[in-house]
Design an enzyme around this catalytic site. Structure first.
Site, short mmCIF file in Angstrom:
data_model
loop_
_atom_site.label_atom_id
_atom_site.label_comp_id
_atom_site.label_asym_id
_atom_site.label_seq_id
_atom_site.Cartn_x
_atom_site.Cartn_y
_atom_site.Cartn_z
N SER A 88 0.43 -1.28 0.26
CA SER A 88 -0.48 0.16 -0.26
C SER A 88 1.21 1.25 -0.80
CB SER A 88 -0.59 0.15 1.69
OG SER A 88 -1.07 1.34 1.24
N HIS A 122 -0.71 -1.41 -4.72
CA HIS A 122 -1.97 -0.97 -3.94
C HIS A 122 -1.92 0.61 -3.48
CE1 HIS A 122 -5.83 -1.47 -1.87
NE2 HIS A 122 -5.16 -1.21 -0.69
N ASP A 146 -4.80 3.67 -2.43
CA ASP A 146 -4.80 4.25 -1.18
C ASP A 146 -6.30 5.56 -2.09
OD1 ASP A 146 -5.92 1.71 0.44
OD2 ASP A 146 -4.40 2.24 0.64
N MET A 150 -8.92 8.03 -0.63
CA MET A 150 -10.16 8.13 0.62
C MET A 150 -10.24 10.02 0.22
SD MET A 150 -7.80 6.74 3.78
CE MET A 150 -7.12 5.91 3.80
N HIS A 189 -8.20 1.83 -4.63
CA HIS A 189 -8.86 1.44 -4.00
C HIS A 189 -9.75 2.47 -3.56
CE1 HIS A 189 -9.61 0.13 0.79
NE2 HIS A 189 -10.91 0.13 0.06
N MET A 213 -12.49 4.75 -1.81
CA MET A 213 -12.86 4.99 -0.61
C MET A 213 -13.07 5.89 -0.57
SD MET A 213 -9.82 2.88 2.03
CE MET A 213 -8.65 3.76 0.99
N MET A 273 -12.15 -5.74 3.93
CA MET A 273 -11.69 -4.85 4.59
C MET A 273 -11.76 -5.96 6.37
SD MET A 273 -10.91 -2.45 2.87
CE MET A 273 -10.05 -2.07 4.03
N ASP A 330 -7.77 -6.67 2.81
CA ASP A 330 -6.29 -5.25 3.37
C ASP A 330 -6.54 -4.64 5.45
OD1 ASP A 330 -4.84 -3.06 3.02
OD2 ASP A 330 -7.16 -2.34 1.87
C1 DX5 Z 1 -6.76 1.38 5.20
C2 DX5 Z 1 -6.69 1.24 4.16
C3 DX5 Z 1 -5.67 0.13 3.83
C4 DX5 Z 1 -4.38 0.71 4.51
C5 DX5 Z 1 -2.75 -0.39 4.94
O1 DX5 Z 1 -8.04 2.99 5.08
O2 DX5 Z 1 -7.29 0.83 2.76
O3 DX5 Z 1 -4.81 -0.69 2.33
O4 DX5 Z 1 -3.20 1.29 3.68
O5 DX5 Z 1 -2.54 -0.25 5.82
P1 DX5 Z 1 -1.93 -0.80 6.59
O6 DX5 Z 1 -1.23 -2.46 6.00
O7 DX5 Z 1 -0.64 -0.34 7.31
O8 DX5 Z 1 -3.03 -1.77 7.46
ZN ZN Z 2 -6.81 -0.05 1.00
#
Ligand code: DX5
Ligand code: ZN
Length: 231
Positions: free
Chosen positions: A14, A39, A41, A43, A72, A74, A143, A181
């Site tokens: 990630s 990956h 992320d 948000m 991903h 979110m 998740m 994840d």
């Molecule tokens: C959380 C993200 C994850 C996160 C994973 O909201 O979707 O991808 O960054 O981080 P770790 O492996 O540290 O839990």
């Molecule tokens: Zn993620």
């Protein structure tokens, strides 16, 4: 499913957990370490209580690595944004089932733009919510934490959910990846792998450790299959 039938194991660092002052290096290290994908992320400060990264960094990531980029989302309103991420170079776009009334339409809009479509569910969301979508997607993301932040501890009850997700996938679309994840680390990956997950997102256990990225990815791979990595 027996061990020999277990689908191949994929690990995706990630990139949100990397040091952004050394972003290109983190991409190169991941590639050298034979990560399977990056990956990414996204948000929006609405769907989750945090704001992260978006299109400019996606562009840099796609240009900076030959690995597939796994986005991903979110975010609220994936109907509006998911196809854009597909059009801008993501190999796979995974959106949250909780964020749309039209998961089937969103998945189709991703595939139309040349990417693979995935669906994610939060810890509180039942697998029943995505069961009907399994024939239409390439990735089911269960998740193992509440999304929004890296570095959280895996919620142990999610292991049973992963096991049930594996049964559904085997019955309805065995080609679909089962991704986890959140809190994936050498001490949690073996039980997730045994439960049937085959795609592992790892942030802090890959980038926030004194060992290098390659050693961290190797440690995850070895722990998953119960091999001693020796360090
Ligand atoms: C959380 C993200 C994850 C996160 C994973 O909201 O979707 O991808 O960054 O981080 P770790 O492996 O540290 O839990
Ligand atoms: Zn993620």
């Amino acid at each position: 499913m027996s061990a020999s039938e277990h689908p191949p194991l994929a690990i995706g660092p990630s990139i949100l957990s990397a040091d952004f002052l050394r972003f290109g290096e983190a991409l190169r290290q991941s590639e050298d370490a034979k990560a399977n994908y990056i990956h990414f992320d996204v948000m929006d400060g609405h769907f989750v209580p945090n704001i992260s990264i978006g299109f400019p960094l996606l562009d840099a990531t796609v240009r900076g690595t030959s690995l597939p980029v796994d986005v991903h989302l979110m975010i609220d309103n994936p109907d509006r944004w998911a196809p854009e991420f597909a059009a801008q170079g993501a190999a796979q776009v995974t959106f949250h089932a909780e964020a749309t009334y039209n998961a089937h339409r969103v998945a189709a809009s991703i595939v139309e733009r040349g990417a693979a479509a995935g669906i994610a569910i939060n810890p509180a969301t039942s697998l029943a919510m995505v069961q009907e979508m399994l024939p239409f997607i390439s990735n089911l993301l269960v998740m193992t934490i509440n999304p929004g932040f890296g570095g959280q501890e895996l919620i142990p009850e999610m292991v049973g959910k992963v096991r049930r997700a594996r049964q559904l996938i085997d019955a309805l679309n065995p080609a679909c990846a089962l991704q986890v994840d959140g809190g994936v680390a050498p001490d949690t990956i073996a039980m997730l792998f045994a439960a049937g997950a085959n795609s592992f997102v790892a942030g802090s256990s890959v980038f926030n450790d004194e060992r290098d990225v390659a050693a961290n990815i190797r440690a995850l791979r070895d722990a998953a299959i119960g091999r001693n990595s020796g360090g």
